[in-house]
Design a protein around this motif. Structure first.
Motif, PDB file in Angstrom:
ATOM      1  N   ALA A  48     -27.242 -43.383  -6.984  1.00 35.36           N
ATOM      2  CA  ALA A  48     -28.265 -43.560  -7.952  1.00 35.36           C
ATOM      3  C   ALA A  48     -28.210 -43.910  -9.225  1.00 35.36           C
ATOM      4  O   ALA A  48     -29.142 -44.161 -10.169  1.00 35.36           O
ATOM      5  N   CYS A  78     -25.882 -38.489   0.966  1.00 39.90           N
ATOM      6  CA  CYS A  78     -26.384 -38.227   0.232  1.00 39.90           C
ATOM      7  C   CYS A  78     -25.380 -36.933  -0.437  1.00 39.90           C
ATOM      8  O   CYS A  78     -25.059 -36.445   0.473  1.00 39.90           O
ATOM      9  N   LEU A 119     -31.161 -39.985 -10.316  1.00 41.94           N
ATOM     10  CA  LEU A 119     -32.457 -41.575 -10.802  1.00 41.94           C
ATOM     11  C   LEU A 119     -32.406 -41.194 -12.336  1.00 41.94           C
ATOM     12  O   LEU A 119     -33.464 -40.516 -12.604  1.00 41.94           O
ATOM     13  N   TYR A 146     -32.163 -37.959  -5.531  1.00 40.03           N
ATOM     14  CA  TYR A 146     -33.552 -38.172  -5.728  1.00 40.03           C
ATOM     15  C   TYR A 146     -33.522 -37.633  -7.537  1.00 40.03           C
ATOM     16  O   TYR A 146     -33.745 -38.600  -7.892  1.00 40.03           O
ATOM     17  N   PHE A 156     -29.816 -46.669  -1.490  1.00 41.78           N
ATOM     18  CA  PHE A 156     -29.457 -46.495  -2.844  1.00 41.78           C
ATOM     19  C   PHE A 156     -28.179 -47.340  -3.303  1.00 41.78           C
ATOM     20  O   PHE A 156     -28.498 -47.388  -3.799  1.00 41.78           O
ATOM     21  N   ALA A 185     -24.325 -41.262  -2.504  1.00 41.44           N
ATOM     22  CA  ALA A 185     -25.639 -42.645  -2.731  1.00 41.44           C
ATOM     23  C   ALA A 185     -26.538 -41.253  -4.295  1.00 41.44           C
ATOM     24  O   ALA A 185     -26.427 -41.833  -4.959  1.00 41.44           O
TER      25      ALA A 185
END
Length: 437
Positions: free
Chosen positions: A366, A323, A397, A394, A303, A362
């Motif tokens: 991202a 994260c 992103l 996630y 990441f 992260a």
């Protein structure tokens, strides 16, 4: 003689009888599942857990529902009947409802989890205003270090019988500790012909992995570099790494918690960037394809690489660490390395560690990834890198992305997850070959 034989046989019978009467019952194994195969629900929607035992028994089990391991609800006692019981719960916000089940008859607990609108989980704090300035300063300092590398040929052995590959132990000068890894490339490769892949490591103290040089033969040939996480020598006896893990690197994950300049992961991420410098300086690199691939702490580095270096065209992050460090600010769990400790007296997060963590999250990397794609894996019962934290990164992103979900997996990459990442990386190589330089 007959009397003696009778006494002997009687004694044997007594021993056998005692053996039978003291035999313990087989250990009970617990299992818990949700009423949906994918374990995904809408916020506020009830999720029903089925708890079972093997062998089937009647008896009590203790159930604790929580918000992905924190804010636990009061324990509930259920009675298994013929090895079965059910429990229903929900959350009124996006997240993970975790169930932990124990039994006095079982040697260990079991976990299950229901995901409630996980794609709506947002970062717990915004990106710091000077995030980009901080990292640009770090990269500028790194750029002042000449890209000097030392390559020592590694011959093929019975344990590493690579063929048609040139393999090297490589050391590359960097800020602080060097980049230290194993570099592989096909023999007689042509200039500007090869994609590149960088493998980064999970937590712990170990040598780089020589085995990954086999990737050099994939898809018509690749440049491969596998680096250890600490810039330490490769190929040393196991005792060498054990001593480092007990001494200098004992608690590296907590080093520099209150100082973004001195934080251990700042140096680790700069080594990743310098590893990319090395790969992209190779005359065989195709000039466009650069994959970063790692699991856990390696996923964290992937990441970071994608967010800090525009040369990264794709990354694979299995059950990524790092994260949503500031999860406590949204009453959520955060992931390893638990960078933000709570003050023992007040129970509140350490303010300096909290501020530092935002430059190493992260979730924030991202939002700066500009490659052509990412492949991420997540385990719904992962207590090391909890799924709530993984989804926060996630979801942040903005590039094309795919996610492999494993409702009954903890902190591991299952065979299916490994195949998912490997297939995604190789598909990216094939896709990039269709793009003109």
């Amino acid at each position: 003689m007959r009397l003696s034989a009778f006494i002997f046989l009687f004694a044997i019978g007594i021993l056998n009888l005692n053996a039978e009467t003291t035999t313990t019952a087989p250990a009970v194994t617990l299992k818990a599942t949700t009423d949906r195969p994918d374990s995904i629900y809408k916020t506020g929607e009830p999720a029903t857990f089925t708890i079972s035992s093997s062998p089937a028994i009647d008896g009590p089990v203790t159930c604790i529902l929580s918000k992905d391991g924190i804010q636990a609800q009061p324990p509930q006692t259920l009675n298994l009947q013929k090895g079965k019981a059910t429990l229903t719960g929900t959350l009124d916000e996006p997240g993970f409802l975790q169930l932990r089940v124990t039994s006095p008859h079982a040697k260990s607990h079991t976990l299950a989890a229901a995901a409630l609108d996980p794609h709506l989980i947002k970062p717990s704090m915004p990106v710091p205003d000077d995030f980009d300035t901080f990292w640009q300063n770090q990269k500028d300092a790194l750029a002042k270090i000449p890209l000097k590398s030392t390559l020592t040929p590694v011959p093929a052995t019975s344990s590493a019988p690579f063929k048609n590959i040139d393999a090297f132990d490589v050391q590359v000068d960097c800020l602080g500790a060097p980049v230290s890894g194993y570099f592989g490339k096909p023999k007689n490769a042509k200039s500007k012909s090869l994609p590149a892949i960088l493998f980064v490591h999970g937590a712990g103290v170990r040598s780089a992995n020589l085995g990954t040089v086999h990737w050099a033969t994939n898809e018509g040939g690749m440049l491969t570099l596998d680096i250890n996480a600490h810039g330490i020598p490769n190929g040393q006896p196991e005792e060498y790494y054990e001593q480092l893990s007990k001494n200098e690197l004992l608690n590296y994950r907590a080093e520099g918690r209150a100082d973004r300049e001195k934080n251990y992961f700042t140096g680790m991420f700069l080594r990743v960037i310098r590893a990319i410098d090395f790969l992209t300086a190779q005359p065989e690199w195709d000039g466009k394809t650069l994959i970063v691939y790692g699991t856990s702490q390696g996923g964290y580095q992937a990441f970071a690489a994608a967010g800090l270096d525009s040369r990264v065209s794709f990354f694979c992050a299995g059950v990524p660490a790092g994260c949503d460090h500031s999860g406590s600010q949204a009453d959520r769990v955060n992931g390893w390395p638990k960078m933000v400790p709570n003050d023992p007296a007040t129970g509140k997060p350490d303010p300096l560690a909290l501020q530092t963590s935002r430059y190493l999250d992260a979730v924030n990397f991202a939002q700066r990834a500009h490659g052509k794609g990412a492949a991420i894996t997540v385990g719904f019962i992962d207590v090391t890198c909890p799924p709530t934290s993984v989804y926060a990164a996630y979801n942040a992103l903005t590039i094309p992305k795919t996610l492999n979900t494993e409702p009954l997996a903890g902190h591991t990459n299952t065979p299916a997850a490994l195949k998912f990442m490997q297939d995604a990386a190789l598909q990216h190589v094939r896709d990039m070959k269709r793009i003109s330089p």
